[in-house]
Design an enzyme around this catalytic site. Structure first.
Site, short mmCIF file in Angstrom:
data_model
loop_
_atom_site.label_atom_id
_atom_site.label_comp_id
_atom_site.label_asym_id
_atom_site.label_seq_id
_atom_site.Cartn_x
_atom_site.Cartn_y
_atom_site.Cartn_z
N LYS A 104 51.79 12.17 18.42
CA LYS A 104 52.33 10.81 18.44
C LYS A 104 51.96 10.07 17.16
O LYS A 104 50.86 10.24 16.63
CB LYS A 104 51.80 10.05 19.65
CG LYS A 104 52.37 10.54 20.98
CD LYS A 104 51.91 9.66 22.12
CE LYS A 104 52.56 10.07 23.44
NZ LYS A 104 52.12 9.21 24.57
N ARG A 144 48.21 20.18 30.41
CA ARG A 144 47.42 19.49 29.39
C ARG A 144 46.23 18.79 30.03
O ARG A 144 45.11 18.82 29.52
CB ARG A 144 48.31 18.49 28.65
CG ARG A 144 47.62 17.60 27.62
CD ARG A 144 48.70 16.82 26.88
NE ARG A 144 48.20 15.59 26.28
CZ ARG A 144 47.71 15.48 25.04
NH1 ARG A 144 47.61 16.57 24.29
NH2 ARG A 144 47.32 14.32 24.57
N HIS A 199 44.16 11.98 21.03
CA HIS A 199 44.11 10.61 21.53
C HIS A 199 43.62 9.68 20.43
O HIS A 199 42.64 9.98 19.74
CB HIS A 199 43.17 10.49 22.73
CG HIS A 199 43.73 11.08 23.98
ND1 HIS A 199 42.95 11.42 25.07
CD2 HIS A 199 45.01 11.38 24.33
CE1 HIS A 199 43.72 11.91 26.03
NE2 HIS A 199 44.97 11.89 25.60
N HIS A 222 52.97 18.71 32.05
CA HIS A 222 51.93 17.84 31.49
C HIS A 222 50.61 18.02 32.23
O HIS A 222 49.54 17.77 31.67
CB HIS A 222 52.38 16.38 31.54
CG HIS A 222 51.63 15.50 30.59
ND1 HIS A 222 51.76 15.61 29.22
CD2 HIS A 222 50.72 14.51 30.81
CE1 HIS A 222 50.98 14.72 28.63
NE2 HIS A 222 50.34 14.04 29.57
N ARG A 235 51.14 18.60 24.21
CA ARG A 235 52.25 17.97 24.91
C ARG A 235 53.43 18.92 24.81
O ARG A 235 53.54 19.70 23.86
CB ARG A 235 52.60 16.62 24.28
CG ARG A 235 51.45 15.62 24.25
CD ARG A 235 51.87 14.35 23.52
NE ARG A 235 50.81 13.35 23.51
CZ ARG A 235 49.90 13.21 22.54
NH1 ARG A 235 49.95 14.03 21.48
NH2 ARG A 235 48.97 12.28 22.61
N TYR A 254 39.20 11.42 31.98
CA TYR A 254 38.92 12.75 32.52
C TYR A 254 37.50 12.83 33.10
O TYR A 254 37.23 13.74 33.89
CB TYR A 254 39.11 13.81 31.44
CG TYR A 254 40.57 13.94 31.05
CD1 TYR A 254 41.49 14.52 31.91
CD2 TYR A 254 41.02 13.45 29.83
CE1 TYR A 254 42.82 14.62 31.56
CE2 TYR A 254 42.36 13.55 29.47
CZ TYR A 254 43.25 14.12 30.35
OH TYR A 254 44.57 14.21 30.02
#
Length: 324
Positions: free
Chosen positions: A202, A273, A296, A270, A178, A305
């Protein structure tokens, strides 16, 4: 109960919020936001969104009660009241994702109050979240991604800044970072010729991502040209005046590159990514590995994806198969 009597025009700033909520509600709201950052470790972007969402709701609630909203007003809310707020925001142009986030923030605030015996969160829990549109990430092609990250493509006339932009963009595509993760890196992360980078993502979760030679070379080129002394624990990427590089600068440079290279509007930082994940999957990478590389929390997030790759294969089929 709640009619949309909230004022129109620009959103209230933090100073306006002081007249929109009584001290008791302001205090609990501040405690709730603090707990989200300290205990749940939500990202700064999520905290800013929740702060803004609840501020908008307080404006709406104040329009009904005719004065600063109180905890008593919050505790008297019914599902119909919350639906009225969501309808009001939809009329203002908020999409399904924003409305879903609004509701999630209000539920969290009400649960915070419920734990203290100040409100009942059942009404908010009874509301079904708006159906989210199904949209696939829009990655760049391999050729487009390589063009974007190349040193030669950078548009800034100052060599060290051009090298900086190339290094940041290479980290996004080469490591799947990110933009905030890339800009939080320090020189210490590259000490001792590492083969991987430890990334804090995150929720303050850490992960290891391989450091490709091409990525390391791009960072080394920038470090050699950078006019500022880079201490091991300080930000690696600097702005023109020496401060920490801000995401908006890279986003603006990417916008300039889109124009210069003839790329679509979906070509954002982004998107690099997304390209990292899609190209790995298309080359035989397994979802679990890609999930770990991206950081994730859930495999279902990474599974999107597979839809991108399937859509790409169908497009190739339509263009190339003689019976298509």
């Amino acid at each position: 109960m709640l009619a949309s009597k909230a004022g129109e025009g620009e959103e209230a700033g933090m100073d306006d919020l002081l007249i929109l909520a009584a001290d008791d509600l302001m205090s609990e709201r501040a405690a709730w936001l603090a707990s989200l950052g300290d205990e749940r470790r939500l990202s700064d972007n999520t905290l800013e969104a929740y702060e803004r969402d609840t501020r908008q709701f307080l404006r709406f609630l104040t329009g009904h009660v005719g004065g600063p909203a109180t905890i008593k007003d919050i505790s008297a809310l019914r599902p119909a009241d919350l639906r009225a707020f969501l309808a009001f925001r939809r009329k203002q142009g908020a999409g399904a994702r924003s409305l879903g986030r609004h509701l999630a923030g209000l539920r969290s605030l009400l649960k915070h109050l419920e734990r203290k015996g100040l409100a009942n969160a059942a009404g908010a829990s009874a509301i079904r979240s708006p159906k989210q549109p199904k949209s696939l990430p829009k990655p760049l092609s391999g050729q487009q991604a390589l063009a974007v990250v190349s040193q030669e493509a950078q548009l800034h006339e100052e060599p060290w800044i051009a090298a900086r932009d190339a290094a940041v963009l290479t980290l996004l595509y080469g490591c799947g970072l990110r933009i905030s993760e890339a800009l939080d890196l320090t020189p210490a992360a590259f000490a001792g010729q590492p083969t991987s980078l430890r990334i804090t993502g995150k929720g303050a979760k850490t992960r290891l991502v391989p450091l490709l030679p091409v990525v390391e070379d791009a960072v080394d080129t920038y470090r050699k040209l950078c006019p500022y002394h880079l201490e091991p624990g300080e930000p690696l990427f600097r702005g023109a005046r020496g401060g920490k590089l801000q995401p908006a600068i890279i986003q603006r440079e990417m916008q300039r590159l889109r124009s210069a290279l003839g790329l679509p509007d979906t070509a954002t930082p982004h998107a690099l990514r997304h390209s990292f994940a899609t190209h790995l999957l298309g080359s035989g990478g397994d979802l679990r590995t890609i999930q770990e590389l991206l950081g994730h929390a859930s495999l279902s997030t990474t599974q999107v994806y597979t839809g991108v790759d399937a859509a790409r294969l169908l497009d190739v089929y339509d263009r190339a198969h003689p019976r298509a």
